[in-house]
Structure formats: C-alpha cells, structure tokens
Design an enzyme around this catalytic site. Structure first.
Site, PDB file in Angstrom:
ATOM      1  N   SER A 136       0.855  -1.181   0.000  1.00  0.00           N
ATOM      2  CA  SER A 136       0.000   0.000   0.000  1.00  0.00           C
ATOM      3  C   SER A 136       0.900   1.243   0.000  1.00  0.00           C
ATOM      4  CB  SER A 136      -0.931  -0.059   1.209  1.00  0.00           C
ATOM      5  OG  SER A 136      -1.744   1.076   1.292  1.00  0.00           O
ATOM      6  N   TYR A 150      -3.676   8.929  -6.803  1.00  0.00           N
ATOM      7  CA  TYR A 150      -2.828   7.773  -6.497  1.00  0.00           C
ATOM      8  C   TYR A 150      -3.183   7.224  -5.120  1.00  0.00           C
ATOM      9  CZ  TYR A 150       1.276   5.277  -4.773  1.00  0.00           C
ATOM     10  OH  TYR A 150       2.106   4.343  -4.202  1.00  0.00           O
ATOM     11  N   LYS A 154      -4.569   3.372  -3.296  1.00  0.00           N
ATOM     12  CA  LYS A 154      -4.024   2.674  -2.138  1.00  0.00           C
ATOM     13  C   LYS A 154      -5.059   2.553  -1.018  1.00  0.00           C
ATOM     14  CE  LYS A 154      -0.084   1.856  -4.049  1.00  0.00           C
ATOM     15  NZ  LYS A 154       0.299   0.460  -4.387  1.00  0.00           N
TER      16      LYS A 154
END
Length: 284
Positions: A136, A150, A154
């Site tokens: 992650s 982005y 995660k």
C-alpha cells in the site's frame, strides 16, 4: 528447520520488488519474479539464481497473469507468499486527470492487483495456507495535494485487503496491507511516476509544489528499502501477521495525525451524526 517458501512477486525489476526478491533468495526461499519486459536483465541482476524464475507479465493483462502464475506453479509446485507490489504513482490534481489517465492508474494499482490475487488464490485455497502481502502506501492514510488520485488507489488496496482477510482467514491464508512511507527507491524518479498532461493554474498553490518537489525529494527519502524487505520477510514468517502495517516514521505520523483529526471532527458533529433514527426507535 525453516521450511522453504515459494514467493510470487510482482513489479520485481526494481525498488521494493527487487529488494524483496533478493532478501527471499538470501533466506533460502524460491522466487517467481515478474517483470513487464527484459526478464533476462533481472535474472542477471539476481545472478541467475537457481531458485529464481523470472516471468514476463503485465498485471493489467489477465491472460498473461494466469499464464505467469501457472508457469510459477509448474516450476516450483506451489506458491506460499504473494507480494502484490506492481504499481506506479501519478502527480495531478484530481480534476486535471483525464478519464484515460485515471483508468490507467486504477488498472495497474487496483485491477492489476485483483487480477494477480484471483490467479493465485485457487492454489493457496487448495493448500489451505499462504500469505498475501499487498504493498500500500502512506498516502492510503491521508490525502496529500497532487497525490490524491494515487492515494485513492491505495485506499482501495487497504479496503480490498481487509475484505480478503476476513474471507480467507478460515482457509488458513493471512493477508497484510503494508504501507511504506518514503523510501530511497526510484518511486519518486521521473521513470516511476507520471504527471497528468493537463495543468490547471488554480491548483498551483496546492499541487504546484508537488510537481517540482517530487524530483527534489528523490534520493533524500528516509527509508532504507533493504530494511523494508526484511520487514516483509518477517511478515511472511510470523505466525500471526497484522492486517495493516504502516512502515516508516512518516507513515506512522500520517496515520496518527489523520486518526486524531477524524476523531475530533466526528466528536464535534456527534449530535448531528446520531440524530437520524426514527423517533419511535428504541435503542437496544
């Protein structure tokens, strides 16, 4: 005596993937290392180790993923540890990213991870054992200007990991989402992240510093990727691994700061948040 494990590591050509592969081989384990291209180059970097199989694979291509996993099974007979490491970053204001840019980010970081996980899980279920380690990010714990999109991939990895852990626990399979902070890999080099083509001037104050700052930070990150690889090795070998593991002082700080702000905000709005039951509802 230590039992030899078989690792399946995505994105192994550099960064965390490469260091984890090196560490696993040094530990006496076997490794299936996947790369998008130039498998011979990675094999040479890893000294053509006899316990190594380098397989070309793009995580976004499901047929390639299925074939790569089958190749690993054919070579080593099993998979014990899946490390979903493949991914890349994108610096952009969320509004700036086009649909195509956004989908490409999710195709690799989220749907690619799911492609690989679906391909490996039938073998882990058959064995009634195994580890799934999803890489992650500290950006999964809070939003940072320019990295929100982005980071959202995660956040998804954290959520998928949590769901998987609950579903797989009765089958003897453990899941951990590992969230590294800033490590001196090449993640912040221009070869490892992209910037959206569109730039909107209104975001200069927030996103602007990130566009120029990522390159400036590259090479000055506090984390040692070799030490990170040792943490992953420990996760693969401990009897009761955690579901979520932030790694790095910066990640810990981000998690703690975000948790404190969320708790404060919820407390401030608690009367509103708890005001929506039907009037006749009787609390149990």
């Amino acid at each position: 005596m230590k039992t030899q494990k078989v690792w399946f590591i995505t994105g192994a050509s550099r960064g965390f993937g490469l260091e984890i592969a090196k560490a696993a081989l040094a530990e006496g384990d076997r490794v299936v290392a996947t790369v998008r291209s130039q498998p011979a180059q990675l094999a040479a970097i890893l000294d053509n180790h006899p316990d190594l199989s380098v397989v070309p694979m793009d995580v976004t291509q499901e047929a390639q993923v299925q074939a790569a996993v089958q190749q690993g099974i054919t070579r080593f007979g099993r998979i014990d540890v899946l490390v979903n490491n493949a991914g890349y970053g994108m610096v952009t204001a969320i509004e700036e990213a086009t649909d195509a840019e956004t989908r490409k980010q999710y195709d690799t970081n989220v749907f690619g991870l799911l492609n690989v996980t679906r391909a490996v899980l039938p073998y882990l279920r058959q064995q009634k054992s195994g580890r799934v380690i999803n890489i992650s990010s500290l950006f999964s714990y809070d939003a940072v200007p320019g990295w929100g999109l982005y980071g959202s991939t995660k956040f998804a990895v954290e959520g998928i990991s949590k769901g998987l852990a609950i579903e797989l626990a009765p089958l003897g399979i453990h899941v951990t989402a590992v969230a590294p902070g800033l490590f001196s890999t090449d993640f912040l080099s221009t070869d490892s992240y992209v910037a959206a083509k569109t730039i909107i001037n209104d975001y200069q104050a927030t996103v602007g510093p990130m566009r120029s700052g990522a390159d400036a930070l590259h090479g000055n990150q506090p984390g040692d990727p070799k030490k990170f690889a040792q943490v992953v090795l420990q996760l693969a070998n401990t009897e009761h691994p955690p579901l979520h593991l932030p790694v790095g002082k910066d990640t810990i700080a981000m998690y703690q700061n975000n948790a404190a702000r969320m708790a404060e905000e919820i407390e401030a709005w608690l009367p509103v948040a708890t005001s929506t039951d039907h009037d006749h509802h009787i609390a149990a």
